[in-house]
Design a protein around this motif. Sequence first.
Motif, PDB file in Angstrom:
ATOM      1  N   SER A  82      -5.877 -12.297  41.831  1.00 27.46           N
ATOM      2  CA  SER A  82      -5.599 -12.413  40.395  1.00 27.46           C
ATOM      3  C   SER A  82      -4.189 -11.971  40.014  1.00 27.46           C
ATOM      4  CB  SER A  82      -6.637 -11.638  39.586  1.00 27.46           C
ATOM      5  OG  SER A  82      -6.614 -10.269  39.932  1.00 27.46           O
ATOM      6  N   SER A  83      -3.621 -11.015  40.710  1.00 32.44           N
ATOM      7  CA  SER A  83      -2.277 -10.537  40.369  1.00 32.44           C
ATOM      8  C   SER A  83      -1.167 -11.443  40.905  1.00 32.44           C
ATOM      9  CB  SER A  83      -2.079  -9.110  40.884  1.00 32.44           C
ATOM     10  OG  SER A  83      -2.184  -9.077  42.288  1.00 32.44           O
ATOM     11  N   HIS A  84      -1.537 -12.510  41.628  1.00 29.69           N
ATOM     12  CA  HIS A  84      -0.535 -13.407  42.212  1.00 29.69           C
ATOM     13  C   HIS A  84      -0.720 -14.866  41.795  1.00 29.69           C
ATOM     14  CE1 HIS A  84       1.283 -10.389  44.868  1.00 29.69           C
ATOM     15  NE2 HIS A  84       0.060  -9.887  44.941  1.00 29.69           N
ATOM     16  N   ARG A  85      -1.539 -15.110  40.789  1.00 29.40           N
ATOM     17  CA  ARG A  85      -1.760 -16.487  40.356  1.00 29.40           C
ATOM     18  C   ARG A  85      -0.535 -17.033  39.613  1.00 29.40           C
ATOM     19  NH1 ARG A  85      -7.877 -15.142  38.806  1.00 29.40           N
ATOM     20  NH2 ARG A  85      -8.619 -15.084  40.957  1.00 29.40           N
ATOM     21  N   SER A  86      -0.422 -18.350  39.638  1.00 25.97           N
ATOM     22  CA  SER A  86       0.690 -19.076  39.000  1.00 25.97           C
ATOM     23  C   SER A  86       2.039 -18.729  39.626  1.00 25.97           C
ATOM     24  CB  SER A  86       0.704 -18.831  37.484  1.00 25.97           C
ATOM     25  OG  SER A  86      -0.494 -19.295  36.907  1.00 25.97           O
ATOM     26  N   LYS A  87       2.035 -18.417  40.913  1.00 26.82           N
ATOM     27  CA  LYS A  87       3.277 -18.103  41.619  1.00 26.82           C
ATOM     28  C   LYS A  87       3.493 -19.020  42.820  1.00 26.82           C
ATOM     29  CE  LYS A  87       3.181 -13.212  40.340  1.00 26.82           C
ATOM     30  NZ  LYS A  87       3.116 -11.823  40.842  1.00 26.82           N
ATOM     31  N   GLY A  88       2.738 -20.112  42.903  1.00 24.96           N
ATOM     32  CA  GLY A  88       2.919 -21.067  43.993  1.00 24.96           C
ATOM     33  C   GLY A  88       2.111 -20.777  45.245  1.00 24.96           C
ATOM     34  N   ILE A  89       1.238 -19.785  45.216  1.00 26.54           N
ATOM     35  CA  ILE A  89       0.455 -19.429  46.399  1.00 26.54           C
ATOM     36  C   ILE A  89      -0.549 -20.535  46.727  1.00 26.54           C
ATOM     37  CG2 ILE A  89      -1.071 -17.705  47.446  1.00 26.54           C
ATOM     38  CD1 ILE A  89       1.858 -16.760  46.706  1.00 26.54           C
ATOM     39  N   GLY A  90      -1.257 -21.016  45.710  1.00 27.01           N
ATOM     40  CA  GLY A  90      -2.208 -22.109  45.922  1.00 27.01           C
ATOM     41  C   GLY A  90      -1.523 -23.353  46.454  1.00 27.01           C
ATOM     42  N   GLU A  91      -0.341 -23.626  45.946  1.00 24.55           N
ATOM     43  CA  GLU A  91       0.415 -24.788  46.417  1.00 24.55           C
ATOM     44  C   GLU A  91       0.778 -24.645  47.892  1.00 24.55           C
ATOM     45  OE1 GLU A  91       4.341 -27.447  45.273  1.00 24.55           O
ATOM     46  OE2 GLU A  91       3.771 -25.759  44.003  1.00 24.55           O
ATOM     47  N   LEU A  92       1.155 -23.452  48.318  1.00 22.34           N
ATOM     48  CA  LEU A  92       1.444 -23.218  49.741  1.00 22.34           C
ATOM     49  C   LEU A  92       0.223 -23.518  50.602  1.00 22.34           C
ATOM     50  CD1 LEU A  92       3.460 -19.860  49.749  1.00 22.34           C
ATOM     51  CD2 LEU A  92       4.279 -22.102  50.463  1.00 22.34           C
ATOM     52  N   ILE A  93      -0.937 -23.060  50.139  1.00 23.48           N
ATOM     53  CA  ILE A  93      -2.177 -23.281  50.885  1.00 23.48           C
ATOM     54  C   ILE A  93      -2.479 -24.772  50.988  1.00 23.48           C
ATOM     55  CG2 ILE A  93      -4.685 -22.968  50.821  1.00 23.48           C
ATOM     56  CD1 ILE A  93      -4.103 -20.148  49.595  1.00 23.48           C
ATOM     57  N   VAL A  94      -2.389 -25.491  49.866  1.00 28.52           N
ATOM     58  CA  VAL A  94      -2.689 -26.922  49.869  1.00 28.52           C
ATOM     59  C   VAL A  94      -1.703 -27.682  50.747  1.00 28.52           C
ATOM     60  CG1 VAL A  94      -2.772 -28.996  48.424  1.00 28.52           C
ATOM     61  CG2 VAL A  94      -3.916 -26.905  47.670  1.00 28.52           C
ATOM     62  N   LYS A  95      -0.434 -27.355  50.674  1.00 27.96           N
ATOM     63  CA  LYS A  95       0.559 -28.029  51.522  1.00 27.96           C
ATOM     64  C   LYS A  95       0.278 -27.772  53.000  1.00 27.96           C
ATOM     65  CE  LYS A  95       4.519 -28.419  48.432  1.00 27.96           C
ATOM     66  NZ  LYS A  95       5.902 -28.000  48.150  1.00 27.96           N
ATOM     67  N   TYR A  96      -0.052 -26.533  53.335  1.00 29.93           N
ATOM     68  CA  TYR A  96      -0.347 -26.185  54.722  1.00 29.93           C
ATOM     69  C   TYR A  96      -1.556 -26.983  55.223  1.00 29.93           C
ATOM     70  CZ  TYR A  96      -1.471 -23.544  58.900  1.00 29.93           C
ATOM     71  OH  TYR A  96      -1.749 -23.188  60.205  1.00 29.93           O
ATOM     72  N   LEU A  97      -2.616 -27.019  54.422  1.00 33.26           N
ATOM     73  CA  LEU A  97      -3.831 -27.727  54.861  1.00 33.26           C
ATOM     74  C   LEU A  97      -3.637 -29.237  54.855  1.00 33.26           C
ATOM     75  CD1 LEU A  97      -6.586 -25.426  53.371  1.00 33.26           C
ATOM     76  CD2 LEU A  97      -5.840 -25.633  55.752  1.00 33.26           C
ATOM     77  N   ASN A  98      -2.790 -29.740  53.980  1.00 33.98           N
ATOM     78  CA  ASN A  98      -2.460 -31.162  54.003  1.00 33.98           C
ATOM     79  C   ASN A  98      -1.774 -31.509  55.329  1.00 33.98           C
ATOM     80  OD1 ASN A  98      -2.314 -33.610  52.053  1.00 33.98           O
ATOM     81  ND2 ASN A  98      -0.317 -33.557  53.052  1.00 33.98           N
ATOM     82  N   GLN A  99      -0.843 -30.669  55.756  1.00 39.24           N
ATOM     83  CA  GLN A  99      -0.162 -30.884  57.033  1.00 39.24           C
ATOM     84  C   GLN A  99      -1.140 -30.760  58.199  1.00 39.24           C
ATOM     85  OE1 GLN A  99       2.937 -31.950  57.624  1.00 39.24           O
ATOM     86  NE2 GLN A  99       2.482 -31.936  59.807  1.00 39.24           N
ATOM     87  N   LYS A 100      -2.030 -29.782  58.121  1.00 36.61           N
ATOM     88  CA  LYS A 100      -3.047 -29.583  59.155  1.00 36.61           C
ATOM     89  C   LYS A 100      -3.926 -30.834  59.274  1.00 36.61           C
ATOM     90  CE  LYS A 100      -5.287 -26.517  61.782  1.00 36.61           C
ATOM     91  NZ  LYS A 100      -4.637 -25.904  62.932  1.00 36.61           N
ATOM     92  N   ALA A 101      -4.303 -31.401  58.139  1.00 31.36           N
ATOM     93  CA  ALA A 101      -5.114 -32.622  58.134  1.00 31.36           C
ATOM     94  C   ALA A 101      -4.354 -33.776  58.784  1.00 31.36           C
ATOM     95  CB  ALA A 101      -5.528 -32.970  56.709  1.00 31.36           C
ATOM     96  N   ALA A 102      -3.083 -33.911  58.452  1.00 35.78           N
ATOM     97  CA  ALA A 102      -2.274 -34.983  59.043  1.00 35.78           C
ATOM     98  C   ALA A 102      -2.157 -34.799  60.555  1.00 35.78           C
ATOM     99  CB  ALA A 102      -0.896 -35.010  58.394  1.00 35.78           C
ATOM    100  N   GLU A 103      -1.927 -33.565  61.002  1.00 33.79           N
ATOM    101  CA  GLU A 103      -1.810 -33.277  62.440  1.00 33.79           C
ATOM    102  C   GLU A 103      -3.104 -33.582  63.191  1.00 33.79           C
ATOM    103  OE1 GLU A 103      -0.718 -29.168  62.574  1.00 33.79           O
ATOM    104  OE2 GLU A 103       1.300 -29.547  61.816  1.00 33.79           O
ATOM    105  N   ASN A 104      -4.232 -33.492  62.487  1.00 30.87           N
ATOM    106  CA  ASN A 104      -5.534 -33.736  63.114  1.00 30.87           C
ATOM    107  C   ASN A 104      -6.067 -35.135  62.818  1.00 30.87           C
ATOM    108  OD1 ASN A 104      -6.791 -31.151  64.484  1.00 30.87           O
ATOM    109  ND2 ASN A 104      -5.503 -30.475  62.777  1.00 30.87           N
ATOM    110  N   ASP A 105      -5.199 -36.005  62.343  1.00 36.85           N
ATOM    111  CA  ASP A 105      -5.535 -37.410  62.105  1.00 36.85           C
ATOM    112  C   ASP A 105      -6.707 -37.588  61.135  1.00 36.85           C
ATOM    113  OD1 ASP A 105      -4.887 -40.104  62.500  1.00 36.85           O
ATOM    114  OD2 ASP A 105      -6.438 -40.331  64.037  1.00 36.85           O
ATOM    115  N   CYS A 106      -6.753 -36.731  60.116  1.00 43.49           N
ATOM    116  CA  CYS A 106      -7.801 -36.848  59.097  1.00 43.49           C
ATOM    117  C   CYS A 106      -7.455 -37.964  58.117  1.00 43.49           C
ATOM    118  CB  CYS A 106      -7.948 -35.529  58.333  1.00 43.49           C
ATOM    119  SG  CYS A 106      -8.566 -34.174  59.347  1.00 43.49           S
ATOM    120  N   ASN A 107      -8.480 -38.590  57.579  1.00 45.57           N
ATOM    121  CA  ASN A 107      -8.295 -39.646  56.589  1.00 45.57           C
ATOM    122  C   ASN A 107      -8.155 -39.103  55.181  1.00 45.57           C
ATOM    123  OD1 ASN A 107      -8.573 -41.784  58.497  1.00 45.57           O
ATOM    124  ND2 ASN A 107     -10.777 -41.418  58.498  1.00 45.57           N
TER     125      ASN A 107
END
Length: 142
Positions: A82-107
């Motif tokens: 809660s003390s770190h919301r709206s600071k881009g943390i969620g975006e970092l997580i989504v970008k990381y998992l998006n890349q992970k999905a691409a690396e694993n050939d996910c649709n």
Amino acid sequence: MLQIVELITKKQMLEQFHVIQQMYPDYTLQKYESLLDEMLPLQYKQVAVIEKDICIGLAGFWIATKLWSGKYLELDNVIVHSSHRSKGIGELIVKYLNQKAAENDCNVLVLDAYTSNYRAQKFFFNHGFVPQGFHFVKHLKK
């Protein structure tokens, strides 16, 4: 400086219990551990955002296959302290998992968001997610 780390062991995940409690304040450590015991054999993992040796954001994820989508990566409980919301943390997580999905050939990337959590819905819309159907639930235990 922020660091993104994959958590793959139960010990690593249990150490981040304080972040899980941000979403599930009624959970005990024992309940969380019990759920991990069921999830880890199914290839459940977590990704954590660490700042100064403290976890400030966390998301579980799985890679699997379904008939409707083929191979997919599912985000499970994206939680930002809660003390770190709206600071881009969620975006970092989504970008990381998006890349992970691409690396694993996910649709696709998939996730569930509570119908009452408008803030999460807006966040995921802004990051390219769209609703494609309903996730129906029938509770068997109270």
